[in-house]
Every structure is written in structure tokens, then in C-alpha cells.
Design a protein around this motif. Structure first.
Motif, PDB file in Angstrom:
ATOM      1  N   LYS A 160      32.850 -11.190  20.037  1.00 49.60           N
ATOM      2  CA  LYS A 160      32.239 -11.629  18.776  1.00 49.60           C
ATOM      3  C   LYS A 160      30.783 -10.733  18.957  1.00 49.60           C
ATOM      4  CE  LYS A 160      33.322 -13.645  16.116  1.00 49.60           C
ATOM      5  NZ  LYS A 160      34.094 -13.206  14.772  1.00 49.60           N
ATOM      6  N   VAL A 161      30.064 -10.769  19.897  1.00 50.74           N
ATOM      7  CA  VAL A 161      28.621 -10.273  20.271  1.00 50.74           C
ATOM      8  C   VAL A 161      28.552  -8.763  20.649  1.00 50.74           C
ATOM      9  CG1 VAL A 161      26.570 -10.457  21.439  1.00 50.74           C
ATOM     10  CG2 VAL A 161      27.804 -12.570  20.924  1.00 50.74           C
ATOM     11  N   GLU A 208      31.356  -6.707  21.008  1.00 53.00           N
ATOM     12  CA  GLU A 208      32.426  -5.484  20.167  1.00 53.00           C
ATOM     13  C   GLU A 208      31.949  -5.702  18.677  1.00 53.00           C
ATOM     14  OE1 GLU A 208      36.189  -6.110  21.556  1.00 53.00           O
ATOM     15  OE2 GLU A 208      35.593  -6.208  23.552  1.00 53.00           O
ATOM     16  N   ARG A 209      31.566  -6.999  18.345  1.00 54.36           N
ATOM     17  CA  ARG A 209      31.519  -7.425  17.108  1.00 54.36           C
ATOM     18  C   ARG A 209      32.345  -7.199  16.060  1.00 54.36           C
ATOM     19  NH1 ARG A 209      25.652  -3.955  16.177  1.00 54.36           N
ATOM     20  NH2 ARG A 209      24.518  -4.777  18.188  1.00 54.36           N
ATOM     21  N   ARG A 210      33.404  -8.072  16.608  1.00 57.36           N
ATOM     22  CA  ARG A 210      34.746  -8.135  15.805  1.00 57.36           C
ATOM     23  C   ARG A 210      34.716  -9.246  14.802  1.00 57.36           C
ATOM     24  NH1 ARG A 210      40.155  -6.956  18.902  1.00 57.36           N
ATOM     25  NH2 ARG A 210      39.600  -5.831  20.729  1.00 57.36           N
ATOM     26  N   GLU A 211      35.285  -8.860  13.849  1.00 57.06           N
ATOM     27  CA  GLU A 211      35.438 -10.064  12.710  1.00 57.06           C
ATOM     28  C   GLU A 211      36.270 -11.055  13.048  1.00 57.06           C
ATOM     29  OE1 GLU A 211      35.690  -8.411   8.902  1.00 57.06           O
ATOM     30  OE2 GLU A 211      33.757  -7.178   8.940  1.00 57.06           O
ATOM     31  N   ALA A 231      25.737  -4.653  24.098  1.00 56.47           N
ATOM     32  CA  ALA A 231      25.571  -5.163  22.459  1.00 56.47           C
ATOM     33  C   ALA A 231      24.764  -4.344  21.848  1.00 56.47           C
ATOM     34  CB  ALA A 231      25.146  -6.484  22.544  1.00 56.47           C
ATOM     35  N   LYS A 257      25.366   1.775  20.778  1.00 57.75           N
ATOM     36  CA  LYS A 257      26.533   2.221  20.009  1.00 57.75           C
ATOM     37  C   LYS A 257      26.824   3.648  20.280  1.00 57.75           C
ATOM     38  CE  LYS A 257      28.134  -1.322  17.413  1.00 57.75           C
ATOM     39  NZ  LYS A 257      29.431  -1.587  17.002  1.00 57.75           N
ATOM     40  N   THR A 317      31.679  -2.108  24.890  1.00 56.82           N
ATOM     41  CA  THR A 317      30.686  -1.175  24.679  1.00 56.82           C
ATOM     42  C   THR A 317      29.972  -0.786  26.273  1.00 56.82           C
ATOM     43  OG1 THR A 317      29.135  -3.154  24.412  1.00 56.82           O
ATOM     44  CG2 THR A 317      29.627  -1.615  22.611  1.00 56.82           C
TER      45      THR A 317
END
Length: 275
Positions: A48-49, A51-54, A192, A195, A225
Motif C-alpha cells: 500500500k505504501v 508499491e502504492r497498489r490500489e 516509497a 520512482k 521499490t
């Protein structure tokens, strides 16, 4: 202000005392449960943090939690709190925990992790990615030396402290705490917030090694990441005064050594880590 400070600290003190008493009574259950919670939290944090997956990949999450339960919890509790204690009992009786800690740390970091932990972790990584076992072992062998160097930077001093001063019933929780804390620290430092575009090869597509590492996740333990250990912080957890993750992955994977020195390595050859 003194009264306010005591009031604010009181709940944490009560929790700490209760946790310690429970760990003394039920060291195995407490250690394994702590490791499972840590592994679950680390993977959710990674997805969630970092990889920022929905949407959470619950299949991957379940496999990492199972790894946290079976390997980082059950197996490592037996290894650190039973086998290490018996193997080093004569030495500990002769020179104390300070004298036997280097031997335990050597066995853990130079024998246990290279020969058992990393192959198991890469096997799990391959299952998550749907890759053949032979490919997973090839990745393991290819990145073994870089992974070991990154591992030792954190876990040699951590395990020296663990085997020297941490009570046996708190050794697994200690490792789990170090593992998760380091995962968060590295994430904030670089994971995080960075990128980095994936490596490109012929035809604008990612190379097989980069694709594999980009799709992975850990020890144990972490995110896409950057490479971080979930237990050995990949690796382990233990519990009494005489013996004693998540795996991660990344679009371009970066080893702990590279993260610390702030140097980005080649995504196709960078190590994947760990506890």
C-alpha cells in the motif's frame, strides 16, 4: 508536565509488562504470533505504501504470512531457542553469553542464511511470480553474495546484541521488531519516495531478471521499490537468554548496501533481500 508524561507513558509500560509476562509463560506462541503479525504488517505496508497498489494482492500476502508462520516463526524459534542453546551450551557455560554470541551469529549468518534461508525465500518468491523452481534457484545463486553482504551489515550487530543480552523469550520479538523497523526506515529513506524507471533492453522491454525482480515481494518482508529484509529484515525471530521478515522486491531491486550508500545498482543484477 511530569505527571502528563507519566500518564502518557503508562499505557505503553503496562503493555510492555503484559507482553513480557505473556512471552515468559508462552514463549513459542508469543514469538510465532509476533512474527506472523510483523510479516503481515510489513507486506501490507509494502503493497500500500511502497508499491502504492490500489488493491491488496491477498494471494501474495497469504504466502508471505505462511512463510512468516512456518519459517520465520516455528523453524527459527526451534533453531535459535533449542538447537543453538544445545550446540553452544558447553561454550556458554565456560565463557557466558558474550563469549558464545559470536559463534551463534556465525552459524546463523554464514551457514543458516546462505544454505537454507535464501533458497527457501527465493522458492517462495518464485511461487509468487509463477516461475519454475530452477529459475528461482538460479536467481538465488546469482545474488547470493550481494544478499549476504547486505544481510551482514544489519544482522551481524543485531544478532550479536540478540544472543548476548536479549532474554530467550524475547529474541523472536526482538528480531521481528528490528526487521519491521528497518523496513520502514529504508522505505522512508528511499523506497516509497523513489520512482526509478525500469531497465530497458532490446525492443524496449525489460530483461527477464529485471521482470522477475520487479514482480517479486519478502524477512521478511517488503516492497517493490527497493530490496529490504523482513527477518534475516529476512529473516528470523526468537525467544530466552541463551539462544535465540518479508521478503521484498522492487522495480529495480536495490540491496541494503546500495540503499545505505545511496548508490543505485544495475536492476538486472541487484540483490533481492530478505527477512
Amino acid at each position: 508536565m511530569g505527571a502528563l508524561g507519566r500518564a502518557l507513558k503508562a499505557p505503553f509500560i503496562r503493555f510492555g509488562r503484559a507482553y513480557n509476562e505473556t512471552a515468559q509463560k508462552y514463549p513459542f506462541s508469543t514469538g510465532v504470533l509476533t512474527t506472523v503479525v510483523k510479516t503481515s504488517a510489513a507486506d501490507l505496508f509494502a503493497q500500500k505504501v511502497m508499491e502504492r497498489r490500489e488493491e491488496v494482492d491477498w494471494r501474495r500476502h497469504g504466502m508471505f504470512v505462511a512463510f512468516g508462520f512456518g519459517y520465520l516463526g516455528c523453524w527459527q524459534f526451534y533453531l535459535y531457542n533449542d538447537l543453538f542453546v544445545r550446540w553452544c551450551k558447553p561454550l556458554t557455560a565456560l565463557v557466558g553469553h558474550v563469549g558464545s554470541a559470536p559463534i551463534k551469529t556465525f552459524i546463523d549468518q554464514c551457514i543458516h542464511h546462505p544454505l537454507l534461508y535464501f533458497p527457501c525465500f527465493y522458492s517462495l518468491k518464485g511461487m509468487v511470480e509463477g516461475r519454475p523452481w530452477a529459475d528461482s534457484m538460479a536467481d538465488c545463486h546469482e545474488h547470493l553474495w550481494e544478499n549476504c553482504k547486505a544481510l551482514w551489515m544489519i544482522w551481524v550487530p543485531a544478532q550479536m546484541i540478540n544472543f548476548t543480552v536479549v532474554p530467550l523469550h524475547l529474541r523472536i520479538p526482538f528480531v521481528a521488531g528490528v526487521s519491521f523497523a528497518w523496513t520502514v526506515v529504508i522505505s522512508c529513506m528511499r523506497g516509497a519516495l523513489d520512482k526509478t524507471p525500469p531497465a530497458r533492453v532490446e525492443g524496449g522491454s525489460m530483461g527477464p531478471s529485471a521482470v522477475a525482480d520487479a514482480d517479486a515481494a519478502a524477512s521478511s518482508g517488503v516492497a517493490r521499490t527497493s530490496t529490504i529484509s523482513l527477518q534475516p529484515l529476512l529473516n528470523a525471530s526468537t525467544a530466552s537468554a541463551d539462544s535465540q521478515d518479508s521478503p521484498v522486491a522492487a522495480p529495480p531491486p536495490v540491496g541494503l548496501a546500495q540503499l545505505i550508500s545511496d548508490e543505485v545498482c544495475d536492476p538486472a543484477s541487484a540483490p533481492l533481500l530478505l527477512r
